[in-house]
Design a protein around this motif. Structure first.
Motif, PDB file in Angstrom:
ATOM      1  N   ASP A  58     -23.044  60.451  27.024  1.00 10.15           N
ATOM      2  CA  ASP A  58     -22.435  61.545  27.775  1.00 10.15           C
ATOM      3  C   ASP A  58     -21.320  62.197  26.959  1.00 10.15           C
ATOM      4  N   PHE A  59     -21.395  63.503  26.776  1.00 13.68           N
ATOM      5  CA  PHE A  59     -20.406  64.237  25.991  1.00 13.68           C
ATOM      6  C   PHE A  59     -18.999  64.112  26.570  1.00 13.68           C
ATOM      7  N   ASP A  60     -18.884  63.983  27.895  1.00 10.95           N
ATOM      8  CA  ASP A  60     -17.567  63.903  28.525  1.00 10.95           C
ATOM      9  C   ASP A  60     -16.935  62.527  28.408  1.00 10.95           C
ATOM     10  N   ILE A  61     -17.716  61.543  28.057  1.00  9.52           N
ATOM     11  CA  ILE A  61     -17.216  60.170  27.969  1.00  9.52           C
ATOM     12  C   ILE A  61     -17.002  59.743  26.523  1.00  9.52           C
ATOM     13  N   ALA A  62     -17.874  60.167  25.616  1.00  8.62           N
ATOM     14  CA  ALA A  62     -17.826  59.738  24.215  1.00  8.62           C
ATOM     15  C   ALA A  62     -17.294  60.863  23.324  1.00  8.62           C
ATOM     16  N   ALA A  63     -16.266  60.570  22.555  1.00  8.15           N
ATOM     17  CA  ALA A  63     -15.722  61.570  21.625  1.00  8.15           C
ATOM     18  C   ALA A  63     -16.764  61.964  20.591  1.00  8.15           C
ATOM     19  N   PHE A  64     -17.529  60.988  20.133  1.00  6.98           N
ATOM     20  CA  PHE A  64     -18.587  61.212  19.146  1.00  6.98           C
ATOM     21  C   PHE A  64     -19.821  60.482  19.667  1.00  6.98           C
ATOM     22  N   PRO A  65     -20.612  61.166  20.487  1.00  6.98           N
ATOM     23  CA  PRO A  65     -21.740  60.508  21.152  1.00  6.98           C
ATOM     24  C   PRO A  65     -22.751  59.926  20.169  1.00  6.98           C
ATOM     25  N   CYS A  66     -23.256  58.740  20.517  1.00 11.62           N
ATOM     26  CA  CYS A  66     -24.293  58.084  19.726  1.00 11.62           C
ATOM     27  C   CYS A  66     -25.659  58.400  20.328  1.00 11.62           C
ATOM     28  N   LEU A  67     -26.663  58.425  19.467  1.00 15.56           N
ATOM     29  CA  LEU A  67     -28.025  58.705  19.889  1.00 15.56           C
ATOM     30  C   LEU A  67     -28.605  57.488  20.598  1.00 15.56           C
ATOM     31  N   LYS A 134     -20.983  52.911  12.340  1.00 12.17           N
ATOM     32  CA  LYS A 134     -20.153  51.999  11.534  1.00 12.17           C
ATOM     33  C   LYS A 134     -19.371  52.744  10.464  1.00 12.17           C
ATOM     34  N   ALA A 135     -20.032  53.630   9.729  1.00 15.16           N
ATOM     35  CA  ALA A 135     -19.340  54.378   8.670  1.00 15.16           C
ATOM     36  C   ALA A 135     -18.255  55.277   9.254  1.00 15.16           C
ATOM     37  N   TRP A 136     -18.545  55.904  10.386  1.00 14.39           N
ATOM     38  CA  TRP A 136     -17.566  56.791  11.013  1.00 14.39           C
ATOM     39  C   TRP A 136     -16.365  55.994  11.517  1.00 14.39           C
ATOM     40  N   THR A 137     -16.612  54.874  12.150  1.00 14.20           N
ATOM     41  CA  THR A 137     -15.537  54.029  12.668  1.00 14.20           C
ATOM     42  C   THR A 137     -14.676  53.505  11.522  1.00 14.20           C
ATOM     43  N   GLU A 138     -15.330  53.112  10.425  1.00 14.76           N
ATOM     44  CA  GLU A 138     -14.580  52.630   9.256  1.00 14.76           C
ATOM     45  C   GLU A 138     -13.717  53.726   8.653  1.00 14.76           C
ATOM     46  N   ARG A 139     -14.248  54.926   8.556  1.00 11.84           N
ATOM     47  CA  ARG A 139     -13.468  56.032   7.998  1.00 11.84           C
ATOM     48  C   ARG A 139     -12.255  56.325   8.874  1.00 11.84           C
ATOM     49  N   LEU A 140     -12.451  56.338  10.182  1.00 11.29           N
ATOM     50  CA  LEU A 140     -11.330  56.565  11.090  1.00 11.29           C
ATOM     51  C   LEU A 140     -10.285  55.455  10.945  1.00 11.29           C
ATOM     52  N   ALA A 146      -8.538  55.552  15.803  1.00 12.84           N
ATOM     53  CA  ALA A 146      -9.592  54.861  16.549  1.00 12.84           C
ATOM     54  C   ALA A 146     -10.081  55.767  17.663  1.00 12.84           C
ATOM     55  N   VAL A 147     -11.312  55.544  18.070  1.00 13.91           N
ATOM     56  CA  VAL A 147     -11.885  56.294  19.180  1.00 13.91           C
ATOM     57  C   VAL A 147     -11.767  55.448  20.441  1.00 13.91           C
ATOM     58  N   GLY A 149     -12.857  56.148  24.239  1.00 10.42           N
ATOM     59  CA  GLY A 149     -13.516  57.077  25.154  1.00 10.42           C
ATOM     60  C   GLY A 149     -13.714  58.433  24.488  1.00 10.42           C
ATOM     61  N   ASP A 150     -13.148  59.464  25.092  1.00  8.83           N
ATOM     62  CA  ASP A 150     -13.281  60.817  24.580  1.00  8.83           C
ATOM     63  C   ASP A 150     -12.057  61.239  23.749  1.00  8.83           C
ATOM     64  N   GLU A 151     -11.278  60.300  23.300  1.00  6.80           N
ATOM     65  CA  GLU A 151     -10.077  60.617  22.535  1.00  6.80           C
ATOM     66  C   GLU A 151     -10.077  59.919  21.183  1.00  6.80           C
ATOM     67  N   VAL A 152      -9.392  60.521  20.236  1.00  8.70           N
ATOM     68  CA  VAL A 152      -9.101  59.890  18.960  1.00  8.70           C
ATOM     69  C   VAL A 152      -7.606  59.621  18.970  1.00  8.70           C
ATOM     70  N   VAL A 153      -7.246  58.350  18.803  1.00  8.29           N
ATOM     71  CA  VAL A 153      -5.838  57.955  18.943  1.00  8.29           C
ATOM     72  C   VAL A 153      -5.407  57.142  17.713  1.00  8.29           C
ATOM     73  N   PRO A 154      -4.084  57.035  17.491  1.00 11.19           N
ATOM     74  CA  PRO A 154      -3.614  56.169  16.402  1.00 11.19           C
ATOM     75  C   PRO A 154      -4.072  54.726  16.683  1.00 11.19           C
ATOM     76  N   ALA A 155      -4.502  54.056  15.608  1.00 12.97           N
ATOM     77  CA  ALA A 155      -4.990  52.678  15.761  1.00 12.97           C
ATOM     78  C   ALA A 155      -3.842  51.713  15.895  1.00 12.97           C
TER      79      ALA A 155
END
Length: 155
Positions: A58-67, A134-140, A146-147, A149-155
């Protein structure tokens, strides 16, 4: 503003924005839906002779939706195949989801601003390398983010 996001010659557009497509493109999506009757989908990937009806988180729940799943429809034959990605430990991830919606959608401004900030931090450099969770999470994480929900926040 062009509706949708182009990736390697394919147009990606959210289901809520299908009515904003050119008639010929909209007809391809309608043809694919009629042929496959997929149980769930929220993004169409439109190519010349093939339409993918994709189910992302769901686009409203996931900042970067997975397939979650993909139904591929051959428009010439009507044949279709469904692939389930729901058990993948490293699914494909969707970036710049705001580009898949109608420009006037109220969510677009917030998501565009998030993308702008991430671009400024260099998060989308070498974008071919961040197409999976995994690659996206590692880069962040390397950037101290960190992601949640629908936000990107300081880890």
């Amino acid at each position: 503003m062009v509706l949708g996001k182009f990736v390697r010659g394919a147009l990606y557009v959210h289901r809520e924005a299908i009515d904003g497509l050119a008639e010929e493109t909209r007809a391809k999506v309608d043809q694919a839906v009629a042929a496959a009757c997929p149980p769930r989908w929220n993004v169409a990937r439109v190519e010349r002779d093939v339409v993918g009806l994709l189910e992302y988180e769901d686009f409203d729940i996931a900042a970067f939706p997975c397939l979650i799943a993909s139904t591929r429809v051959d428009l010439a034959t009507g044949r279709h195949t469904r692939t389930d990605f729901s058990r993948s430990n490293n699914p494909l991830v969707l970036h710049r989801k705001e580009q898949l919606l109608m420009p006037h959608d109220p969510r677009v401004a917030r998501w565009t601003e998030r993308t702008r900030k991430l671009v400024a931090k260099g998060m989308f450099k070498d974008s071919h390398a961040i197409g999976r969770r995994k690659a996206w999470t590692e880069r962040l994480a390397k950037a101290g983010l960190a992601v949640v929900g629908d936000e990107v926040v300081p880890a």
